[in-house]
Design an enzyme around this catalytic site. Structure first.
Site, PDB file in Angstrom:
ATOM      1  N   SER A   1       0.836  -1.214   0.000  1.00 47.90           N
ATOM      2  CA  SER A   1       0.000   0.000   0.000  1.00 47.90           C
ATOM      3  C   SER A   1       0.865   1.255   0.000  1.00 47.90           C
ATOM      4  O   SER A   1       0.614   2.195  -0.760  1.00 47.90           O
ATOM      5  CB  SER A   1      -0.919   0.013   1.229  1.00 47.90           C
ATOM      6  OG  SER A   1      -1.758  -1.108   1.230  1.00 47.90           O
TER       7      SER A   1
ATOM      8  N   GLN B   1       0.650  -8.885  -6.363  1.00 52.59           N
ATOM      9  CA  GLN B   1       0.226 -10.287  -6.504  1.00 52.59           C
ATOM     10  C   GLN B   1       1.165 -11.071  -7.423  1.00 52.59           C
ATOM     11  O   GLN B   1       1.087 -12.300  -7.472  1.00 52.59           O
ATOM     12  CB  GLN B   1      -1.197 -10.370  -7.070  1.00 52.59           C
ATOM     13  CG  GLN B   1      -2.271  -9.966  -6.083  1.00 52.59           C
ATOM     14  CD  GLN B   1      -2.442 -10.952  -4.937  1.00 52.59           C
ATOM     15  OE1 GLN B   1      -2.196 -12.153  -5.070  1.00 52.59           O
ATOM     16  NE2 GLN B   1      -2.851 -10.459  -3.790  1.00 52.59           N
TER      17      GLN B   1
ATOM     18  N   SER C   1       5.085  -6.493  -2.170  1.00 54.43           N
ATOM     19  CA  SER C   1       4.844  -6.685  -0.743  1.00 54.43           C
ATOM     20  C   SER C   1       5.294  -8.084  -0.327  1.00 54.43           C
ATOM     21  O   SER C   1       4.949  -9.072  -0.982  1.00 54.43           O
ATOM     22  CB  SER C   1       3.358  -6.502  -0.455  1.00 54.43           C
ATOM     23  OG  SER C   1       3.103  -6.777   0.899  1.00 54.43           O
TER      24      SER C   1
ATOM     25  N   HIS D   1       4.570 -10.098   2.226  1.00 52.42           N
ATOM     26  CA  HIS D   1       3.686 -11.143   2.778  1.00 52.42           C
ATOM     27  C   HIS D   1       2.847 -11.861   1.733  1.00 52.42           C
ATOM     28  O   HIS D   1       2.111 -12.785   2.061  1.00 52.42           O
ATOM     29  CB  HIS D   1       2.819 -10.579   3.912  1.00 52.42           C
ATOM     30  CG  HIS D   1       1.704  -9.681   3.503  1.00 52.42           C
ATOM     31  ND1 HIS D   1       0.400 -10.100   3.486  1.00 52.42           N
ATOM     32  CD2 HIS D   1       1.679  -8.387   3.102  1.00 52.42           C
ATOM     33  CE1 HIS D   1      -0.383  -9.083   3.111  1.00 52.42           C
ATOM     34  NE2 HIS D   1       0.374  -8.042   2.877  1.00 52.42           N
TER      35      HIS D   1
ATOM     36  N   CYS E   1     -10.080  -6.366   1.862  1.00 50.70           N
ATOM     37  CA  CYS E   1     -10.360  -4.964   2.153  1.00 50.70           C
ATOM     38  C   CYS E   1     -11.829  -4.634   1.971  1.00 50.70           C
ATOM     39  O   CYS E   1     -12.326  -3.660   2.510  1.00 50.70           O
ATOM     40  CB  CYS E   1      -9.527  -4.071   1.244  1.00 50.70           C
ATOM     41  SG  CYS E   1      -7.869  -4.679   1.074  1.00 50.70           S
TER      42      CYS E   1
HETATM   43  C1  LIG Z   1      -2.054  -7.047  -0.812  1.00 50.86           C
HETATM   44  C2  LIG Z   1      -2.075  -6.090  -1.934  1.00 50.86           C
HETATM   45  C3  LIG Z   1      -1.706  -4.747  -1.750  1.00 50.86           C
HETATM   46  C4  LIG Z   1      -1.382  -4.182  -0.390  1.00 50.86           C
HETATM   47  O1  LIG Z   1      -0.188  -4.688   0.126  1.00 50.86           O
HETATM   48  P1  LIG Z   1       0.105  -4.518   1.701  1.00 50.86           P
HETATM   49  O2  LIG Z   1       1.508  -4.965   1.859  1.00 50.86           O
HETATM   50  O3  LIG Z   1      -0.865  -5.408   2.384  1.00 50.86           O
HETATM   51  O4  LIG Z   1      -0.077  -3.080   2.013  1.00 50.86           O
HETATM   52  C5  LIG Z   1      -1.692  -3.917  -2.839  1.00 50.86           C
HETATM   53  N1  LIG Z   1      -2.008  -4.369  -4.059  1.00 50.86           N
HETATM   54  C6  LIG Z   1      -2.365  -5.651  -4.290  1.00 50.86           C
HETATM   55  C7  LIG Z   1      -2.679  -6.093  -5.670  1.00 50.86           C
HETATM   56  C8  LIG Z   1      -2.412  -6.552  -3.226  1.00 50.86           C
HETATM   57  O5  LIG Z   1      -2.768  -7.808  -3.463  1.00 50.86           O
END
Ligand SMILES: *Cc1c(COP(=O)(O)O)cnc(C)c1O
Length: 395
Positions: A71, A179, A199, A201, A324
């Site tokens: 994010s 993703q 990201s 995680h 979300c």
């Molecule tokens: C999970 C996700 C985010 C946000 O990532 P965070 O590390 O949770 O802030 C943004 N874009 C996509 C496509 C996501 O799947």
């Protein structure tokens, strides 16, 4: 049986990433900004991680900014490009109707500040057309942002084609690759992206850490003011254990990526084929141009939330729309964008697999999901109306 099928929301931490986390937290506890040797040892780890993350993406080390996650990286890319554009009188942004809220809500903020936001539609296959992007890209555009793979329906977007259109017009191009990184082959130069968000995680790293790739020369302003960390682009003492864990997780994911993709997509296809036999359902998103682990369906005559609760009782962790949007009653903007009507969009189920899932788990899902769908339909007044012909089936 317990089945974790919500890997698009977050993944289990890889053991090697956990080891890197604890080792870095204990052995390299110094502040990388400190001049003493404890600090400098930590600084070395930080720069080693940056170089390895850059290598994994085909980038230069100085083009990587560590962030608190996807994010933040999305927000920083979008706000930086928009602010720089506005100084040249360019105040239009082109993006898509299926972006993650991290992108859409950042764009909403800019809209309130006077920017014009053009969201490209997608086909019923959940894919943006490069031709539509081409029509929308004009002299007044300061940024184009198109996600690489969608988090809800898994569709992979023609980012390379759209980035090339932007490059030819000197329009900065950002991609939310959260993703995709660790799952698809992602090379910033092959893609032609000026900014890319990732990201940890989502590929077996810890939560609360990510990175922004910003091409050399692409405008970049900090979201957080303070110290001079991250070459002045992101203040705050670096989360070194998390950064080290993310780096190890990405390398581990990439080391086995082709085999993982083949294994996971076979599980996905088995699940899609089996669930398709449920009457009055539809797969969301293109059958093949989708992430290896993504299975997303709409079932007519049921509520996605009830489906999730009953599945949870059976040991299955799944999702409806994106994490979300849960908690709100609005149907997913992505499902609406592919043309699902409200009632149908409410009956959605997302199962996202990764290398930890097994064929036995998929077979368990193939038993419990049809059962639960039937149970809910038998209790549903909407379903009764549909079967009695008082309402027309859509799917
Ligand atoms: C999970 C996700 C985010 C946000 O990532 P965070 O590390 O949770 O802030 C943004 N874009 C996509 C496509 C996501 O799947």
């Amino acid at each position: 049986m317990k089945v974790y099928a919500d890997n698009a929301a977050t993944t289990r931490l890889r053991p090697e990433a956990l080891r890197a986390y604890t080792e870095t937290a204990t052995e390299f506890f110094g502040n990388p900004s400190s001049l003493h040797s404890e600090g400098q040892r930590a600084k070395e780890v930080l720069e080693d991680c940056r170089a390895r993350m850059a290598k994994a993406l085909g980038a230069l080390p100085r083009e990587i900014v560590f962030t608190s996650g996807g994010s933040e990286a999305d927000n920083q890319a979008i706000l930086s490009a928009a602010r720089a554009g506005a100084q040249k009188g360019k105040t239009r942004i082109v993006s898509t109707a299926i972006e993650h809220h991290a992108v859409l809500h950042a764009l909403n903020r800019l809209k309130r500040e006077g920017f014009t936001i053009d969201l490209l539609p997608v086909g019923t296959d959940g894919i943006v057309r490069a031709a539509d992007a081409e029509k929308a890209l004009g002299e007044d555009v300061c940024l184009c942002s198109v996600m690489l793979a969608n988090n809800e329906i898994g569709t992979v977007q023609p980012v390379k084609e759209i980035a090339a259109l932007c490059r030819a017009r000197k329009i900065p191009f950002h991609t939310d690759a959260v993703q995709a990184v660790g799952h698809l082959n992602v090379d910033v130069n092959e893609l032609g992206a000026d900014y890319l968000a990732l990201s940890a995680h989502k590929f077996g790293g810890p939560r609360g850490v990510g990175a922004l790739y910003a091409r050399t020369g692409a405008p970049l302003s900090p979201l957080v003011e303070g110290g001079a960390q991250e070459r002045g682009k992101r203040a705050g003492t670096e989360n070194l254990p998390a950064i080290a864990a993310m780096t190890v997780a990405l390398e581990a994911a990439l080391a086995t990526r082709p085999e993982t993709e083949a294994y996971v997509s076979a599980l996905r296809d088995r699940l899609i084929d089996g669930l398709s036999r449920i009457p009055h359902c539809a797969l969301n998103g293109d059958r093949t141009r989708r992430l290896a682990g993504n299975v997303s369906f709409c079932f007519e005559g049921i509520e996605g939330e009830s489906l999730l609760l009953l599945l949870d009782d059976k040991g299955v962790s799944a999702s409806s729309g994106s994490a979300c949007t849960s908690g709100s009653l609005d149907p997913s903007h992505v499902l609406l964008a592919i043309g699902r009507v409200h009632d149908v969009a409410h009956g959605s189920l997302r199962l996202t697999l990764n290398e930890e899932n097994t064929k036995e788990e998929v077979d368990y899902l193939l038993t419990v999901v049809p059962e639960v769908v039937e149970t809910l339909r038998n209790m549903s007044p909407v379903w009764r109306d549909l079967t009695e012909g008082k309402r027309k089936f859509i799917l």
